[in-house]
Design an enzyme around this catalytic site. Structure first.
Site, PDB file in Angstrom:
ATOM      1  N   THR A  76     105.286  -1.115  52.505  1.00 43.28           N
ATOM      2  CA  THR A  76     106.260  -0.602  53.364  1.00 43.28           C
ATOM      3  C   THR A  76     107.579  -0.943  52.879  1.00 43.28           C
ATOM      4  OG1 THR A  76     104.595  -0.691  55.236  1.00 43.28           O
ATOM      5  CG2 THR A  76     106.848  -0.337  55.685  1.00 43.28           C
ATOM      6  N   ASN A 164      96.414   8.576  52.389  1.00 38.36           N
ATOM      7  CA  ASN A 164      95.706   7.519  53.036  1.00 38.36           C
ATOM      8  C   ASN A 164      94.516   8.177  54.035  1.00 38.36           C
ATOM      9  OD1 ASN A 164      98.365   7.965  53.775  1.00 38.36           O
ATOM     10  ND2 ASN A 164      97.732   6.604  55.859  1.00 38.36           N
ATOM     11  N   GLN A 202      97.097   4.003  47.781  1.00 37.06           N
ATOM     12  CA  GLN A 202      95.842   4.391  47.870  1.00 37.06           C
ATOM     13  C   GLN A 202      95.352   4.476  46.618  1.00 37.06           C
ATOM     14  OE1 GLN A 202      93.782   3.787  50.488  1.00 37.06           O
ATOM     15  NE2 GLN A 202      95.378   3.492  52.095  1.00 37.06           N
ATOM     16  N   SER A 222     100.099  -2.019  46.803  1.00 37.55           N
ATOM     17  CA  SER A 222      99.943  -3.041  47.754  1.00 37.55           C
ATOM     18  C   SER A 222      98.728  -3.973  47.464  1.00 37.55           C
ATOM     19  CB  SER A 222      99.689  -2.352  49.092  1.00 37.55           C
ATOM     20  OG  SER A 222      99.768  -3.347  50.197  1.00 37.55           O
ATOM     21  N   HIS A 224      96.993  -5.696  49.636  1.00 36.18           N
ATOM     22  CA  HIS A 224      95.692  -5.714  50.722  1.00 36.18           C
ATOM     23  C   HIS A 224      94.898  -4.589  50.287  1.00 36.18           C
ATOM     24  CE1 HIS A 224      96.796  -3.410  54.199  1.00 36.18           C
ATOM     25  NE2 HIS A 224      98.058  -3.585  53.651  1.00 36.18           N
ATOM     26  N   THR A 263     112.707 -16.204  49.774  1.00 33.71           N
ATOM     27  CA  THR A 263     111.831 -17.157  48.809  1.00 33.71           C
ATOM     28  C   THR A 263     110.643 -16.619  48.381  1.00 33.71           C
ATOM     29  OG1 THR A 263     112.771 -19.172  49.827  1.00 33.71           O
ATOM     30  CG2 THR A 263     110.772 -19.566  48.885  1.00 33.71           C
ATOM     31  N   CYS A 359      97.881   2.988  61.764  1.00 35.41           N
ATOM     32  CA  CYS A 359      98.902   3.156  62.681  1.00 35.41           C
ATOM     33  C   CYS A 359      98.708   4.104  63.676  1.00 35.41           C
ATOM     34  CB  CYS A 359     100.010   3.508  61.746  1.00 35.41           C
ATOM     35  SG  CYS A 359     100.352   2.584  60.191  1.00 35.41           S
TER      36      CYS A 359
HETATM   37  N1  PLP Z   1     101.403   3.685  51.639  1.00 39.28           N
HETATM   38  C1  PLP Z   1     100.183   4.138  51.846  1.00 39.28           C
HETATM   39  C2  PLP Z   1      99.495   5.386  51.394  1.00 39.28           C
HETATM   40  C3  PLP Z   1      99.457   3.281  52.669  1.00 39.28           C
HETATM   41  O1  PLP Z   1      98.186   3.597  53.044  1.00 39.28           O
HETATM   42  C4  PLP Z   1      99.812   2.080  53.135  1.00 39.28           C
HETATM   43  C5  PLP Z   1      99.165   1.472  54.099  1.00 39.28           C
HETATM   44  O2  PLP Z   1      98.381   1.705  55.078  1.00 39.28           O
HETATM   45  C6  PLP Z   1     101.051   1.733  53.067  1.00 39.28           C
HETATM   46  C7  PLP Z   1     101.966   2.644  52.251  1.00 39.28           C
HETATM   47  C8  PLP Z   1     101.898   0.717  53.496  1.00 39.28           C
HETATM   48  O3  PLP Z   1     101.279  -0.772  52.891  1.00 39.28           O
HETATM   49  P1  PLP Z   1     101.491  -2.165  53.404  1.00 39.28           P
HETATM   50  O4  PLP Z   1     100.397  -2.501  54.419  1.00 39.28           O
HETATM   51  O5  PLP Z   1     101.381  -3.016  52.317  1.00 39.28           O
HETATM   52  O6  PLP Z   1     102.902  -2.251  53.977  1.00 39.28           O
END
Ligand code: PLP
Length: 416
Positions: A76, A164, A202, A222, A224, A263, A359
């Site tokens: 994000t 996503n 994704q 990302s 996670h 940091t 979300c």
């Molecule tokens: N972009 C996409 C396509 C995502 O699916 C997500 C997370 O759901 C993000 C951005 C945001 O990732 P993060 O959770 O690392 O902020």
């Protein structure tokens, strides 16, 4: 459900568990090698060496320069940084060749993640112009629509690589090639370069993401979503010119080449690099296994529920059913069944799936991505997203299908 029954998790697009190998790589950097990478002493040197190694590893895998990889606190943040960092550079610092133009133009889509859409909306409020390309009923934008919407003051094209919610894959490479051609012409005409940004969060696990191959200038990933830790993201920023084309959004101590102060999350960065390494090592095997399980699950569900609808592109007539959709993704509409009710019923029976992106699911809003495909609010609220992981088993898929089919049967019986 008895306590002994293991719950089945099929929401891997929301997040993934940290891989054991990733966790092992991270562990020393919490309590043992805990130094601040900015400190001059040996503790600090140990930390900066770990960050350097992580950066080098990712840069090698993505076939780019060490200095082109920036670590952030999430994807994000990385998306915000790519968009706002560029626009701020163009307007405030007037470092780019578009200096003198106050109203900038950006091209994007109506199915971006919120971390792209929200910064864009804010830029719109600040007086810039955004073209949101519409997707067709299968979830794809048209490259020729994109080309037609380019203007003299266009500075950025931002296109999500794979969505996503519905897993549809956009023609990022084709767009990259097109923009390269257009940029050559614009240079001759004395016009600014149009930068190309893609949110590959994704896509990263399954698709080719080397920036030179895709011809992108900014690429986001990302931790996670790829069996790495939460709270760490990565941003590839093409090295163009001596001062770069994006400026810092978070200012302070000047870490990450001055682009992202704060940091460094050493353990997270080490974990991210390990997870990226595992993606590159196992991509093909993961893809084939997951694709097989996804198709199997779809078959099981369709067998007893002929009236379901699939949201997004997937050609059921081909045995592979890959057609421009991520191999792990299913987004299914069950007519006349509320996804909220279904989700709760499935969860009570030990199956975790989602009603869209994490979300919008929490906010219990109808998905704007499904609306963009032409679904009504009611239809969008009848849809669930199922996403499969690298460690999902055939047994889990069979069990998941049983849970889904049983829940649907119960709903149908209740209606009679
Ligand atoms: N972009 C996409 C396509 C995502 O699916 C997500 C997370 O759901 C993000 C951005 C945001 O990732 P993060 O959770 O690392 O902020």
């Amino acid at each position: 459900m008895s306590n002994q029954t293991k719950k089945i998790y099929l929401d891997y697009a929301a997040t993934t568990p940290v891989d054991k190998e990733v966790l092992n790589a991270m562990m020393p950097y919490f309590s043992d090698k805990f130094g601040n990478a900015s400190s001059v002493h040996s503790f600090g040197q140990e930390a900066i060496a770990a960050i350097d190694q992580a950066r080098e590893k990712i840069a090698n895998l993505l076939n780019c320069d060490f200095s082109e990889i920036i670590f952030t606190g999430s994807a994000t943040e990385a998306n915000n940084m790519a968009i706002n960092g560029l626009i701020q550079n163009c307007t405030t610092y007037r470092r780019s060749s578009v200096s003198g133009i106050n109203k900038l133009h950006i091209i994007s889509t109506n199915i971006e993640h919120e971390s792209v859409l929200e910064p864009l909306k804010e830029l719109e409020r600040a007086g810039h112009e955004i073209t949101y390309l519409k997707v067709n009923k299968d979830g794809f934008i048209s490259v020729s629509d994109l080309e037609k919407s380019i203007k003299n003051n266009t500075v950025l094209v931002s296109i999500i690589y794979a969505n996503n919610e519905i897993g549809t894959i956009q023609s990022v490479k084709e767009i990259g090639k097109l923009l390269e051609k257009i940029n050559t012409k614009r240079k001759e005409q004395g016009l600014n370069r149009i930068y190309f940004h893609t949110d590959a969060v994704q896509a990263f696990q399954f698709l080719e993401c080397r920036p030179d191959w895709l011809k992108v200038d900014l690429l986001i990933f990302s931790g996670h979503k790829i069996y790495g830790p939460k709270g760490v993201g990565g941003l590839y920023v093409r090295k163009i010119g001596p001062i770069g084309f994006i400026g810092p959004i978070i200012k302070g101590g000047g870490q990450e080449f001055g682009l992202r102060s704060g940091t460094e999350n050493v353990a997270g960065i080490v974990g991210l690099a390990k997870a990226v390494g595992l993606v590159f090592k196992n991509r093909e095997t993961r893809l084939k296994k997951i694709l097989h399980l996804r198709n199997q699950l779809l078959d099981y569900i369709i067998k007893y529920n002929k009236d379901i609808k699939l949201n997004g592109s997937l050609d059921p007539s081909t045995s592979l059913r890959t057609s421009n959709r991520l191999p792990n993704n299913l987004n299914i509409r069950f007519p006349n069944i509320s996804n909220e009710t279904l989700l709760i019923a499935l969860d009570q029976n030990g199956l975790a799936v989602s009603a869209g992106s994490a979300c919008s699911a929490r906010a219990s809003k109808a998905s704007y991505v499904l609306n963009a495909l032409g679904l009504t609010e009611k239809q969008a609220k009848e849809s669930i997203r199922i996403t499969i992981g690298k460690d999902t088993t055939e047994k889990e898929i069979k069990k998941a299908a049983e849970i889904i089919n049983k829940a649907l049967l119960n709903f149908k019986n209740l209606r009679i």
